[in-house]
Design an enzyme around this catalytic site. Structure first.
Site, PDB file in Angstrom:
ATOM      1  N   ILE A   1       0.890  -1.172   0.000  1.00 26.51           N
ATOM      2  CA  ILE A   1       0.000   0.000   0.000  1.00 26.51           C
ATOM      3  C   ILE A   1       0.925   1.219   0.000  1.00 26.51           C
ATOM      4  O   ILE A   1       1.396   1.656   1.051  1.00 26.51           O
ATOM      5  CB  ILE A   1      -0.929   0.012   1.228  1.00 26.51           C
ATOM      6  CG1 ILE A   1      -1.757  -1.272   1.308  1.00 26.51           C
ATOM      7  CG2 ILE A   1      -1.845   1.244   1.181  1.00 26.51           C
ATOM      8  CD1 ILE A   1      -2.494  -1.451   2.625  1.00 26.51           C
ATOM      9  N   PRO A   2       1.234   1.767  -1.191  1.00 25.28           N
ATOM     10  CA  PRO A   2       2.247   2.827  -1.314  1.00 25.28           C
ATOM     11  C   PRO A   2       1.753   4.199  -0.855  1.00 25.28           C
ATOM     12  O   PRO A   2       1.550   5.118  -1.648  1.00 25.28           O
ATOM     13  CB  PRO A   2       2.566   2.807  -2.804  1.00 25.28           C
ATOM     14  CG  PRO A   2       1.284   2.385  -3.447  1.00 25.28           C
ATOM     15  CD  PRO A   2       0.682   1.379  -2.487  1.00 25.28           C
ATOM     16  N   CYS A   3       1.598   4.341   0.461  1.00 26.03           N
ATOM     17  CA  CYS A   3       1.051   5.583   1.002  1.00 26.03           C
ATOM     18  C   CYS A   3       1.930   6.786   0.706  1.00 26.03           C
ATOM     19  O   CYS A   3       1.448   7.917   0.694  1.00 26.03           O
ATOM     20  CB  CYS A   3       0.801   5.447   2.494  1.00 26.03           C
ATOM     21  SG  CYS A   3       2.237   5.056   3.472  1.00 26.03           S
ATOM     22  N   TYR A   4       3.207   6.568   0.422  1.00 25.79           N
ATOM     23  CA  TYR A   4       4.094   7.687   0.098  1.00 25.79           C
ATOM     24  C   TYR A   4       3.697   8.365  -1.214  1.00 25.79           C
ATOM     25  O   TYR A   4       4.147   9.470  -1.500  1.00 25.79           O
ATOM     26  CB  TYR A   4       5.557   7.225   0.040  1.00 25.79           C
ATOM     27  CG  TYR A   4       5.847   6.207  -1.038  1.00 25.79           C
ATOM     28  CD1 TYR A   4       6.230   6.618  -2.301  1.00 25.79           C
ATOM     29  CD2 TYR A   4       5.711   4.845  -0.798  1.00 25.79           C
ATOM     30  CE1 TYR A   4       6.475   5.689  -3.307  1.00 25.79           C
ATOM     31  CE2 TYR A   4       5.956   3.915  -1.782  1.00 25.79           C
ATOM     32  CZ  TYR A   4       6.337   4.344  -3.039  1.00 25.79           C
ATOM     33  OH  TYR A   4       6.574   3.424  -4.029  1.00 25.79           O
ATOM     34  N   ARG A   5       2.848   7.743  -2.006  1.00 23.90           N
ATOM     35  CA  ARG A   5       2.386   8.342  -3.266  1.00 23.90           C
ATOM     36  C   ARG A   5       1.225   9.314  -3.064  1.00 23.90           C
ATOM     37  O   ARG A   5       0.695   9.845  -4.032  1.00 23.90           O
ATOM     38  CB  ARG A   5       1.981   7.242  -4.246  1.00 23.90           C
ATOM     39  CG  ARG A   5       3.155   6.415  -4.730  1.00 23.90           C
ATOM     40  CD  ARG A   5       2.728   5.379  -5.741  1.00 23.90           C
ATOM     41  NE  ARG A   5       3.871   4.558  -6.119  1.00 23.90           N
ATOM     42  CZ  ARG A   5       3.773   3.295  -6.517  1.00 23.90           C
ATOM     43  NH1 ARG A   5       2.593   2.709  -6.608  1.00 23.90           N
ATOM     44  NH2 ARG A   5       4.860   2.626  -6.833  1.00 23.90           N
TER      45      ARG A   5
END
Length: 110
Positions: free
Chosen positions: A52-56
């Site tokens: 889950i690439p929350c940094y995006r």
């Protein structure tokens, strides 16, 4: 039925490599445009940062989060820069890197 966090994570998983989405955009795509803050809460407790690439996810101005939960703002910037996203005056150029909300996520080939 999925809860709000699960709906948010489903959207964030779809953000393509080298693109970003805003908190409001994620909220809208998750089903409730009033969930911008809920998106922030969900990302702060992300149970699976590898998938889950929350940094995006950035704010509406293209700024990274000063409270990025997985290493701070500099780590968020580094992760995005590793995907080719550039910053000018601390902001992502949303006209260039904002996800269209349609394209599915993909991983860069090694």
């Amino acid at each position: 039925m999925k809860n709000s966090f699960e709906l948010i994570y489903d959207v964030v998983r779809r953000i393509p490599y080298g693109k970003v989405a805003t908190y409001g955009q994620v909220a809208m795509l998750a089903g409730n445009p009033r969930w911008s803050r809920v998106v922030g809460y969900a990302l702060h407790v992300n149970p699976d940062p590898e998938h889950i690439p929350c940094y995006r996810v950035v704010n509406r101005l293209g700024e990274p989060s000063p409270a990025f939960a997985f290493g701070g703002v500099n780590e968020q910037i580094a992760l995005l820069e590793n995907e080719g996203v550039t910053f000018t005056d601390g902001k992502v150029d949303l006209s260039k890197y904002l996800w269209d909300g349609k394209t599915e996520s993909y991983q860069k080939a090694d």
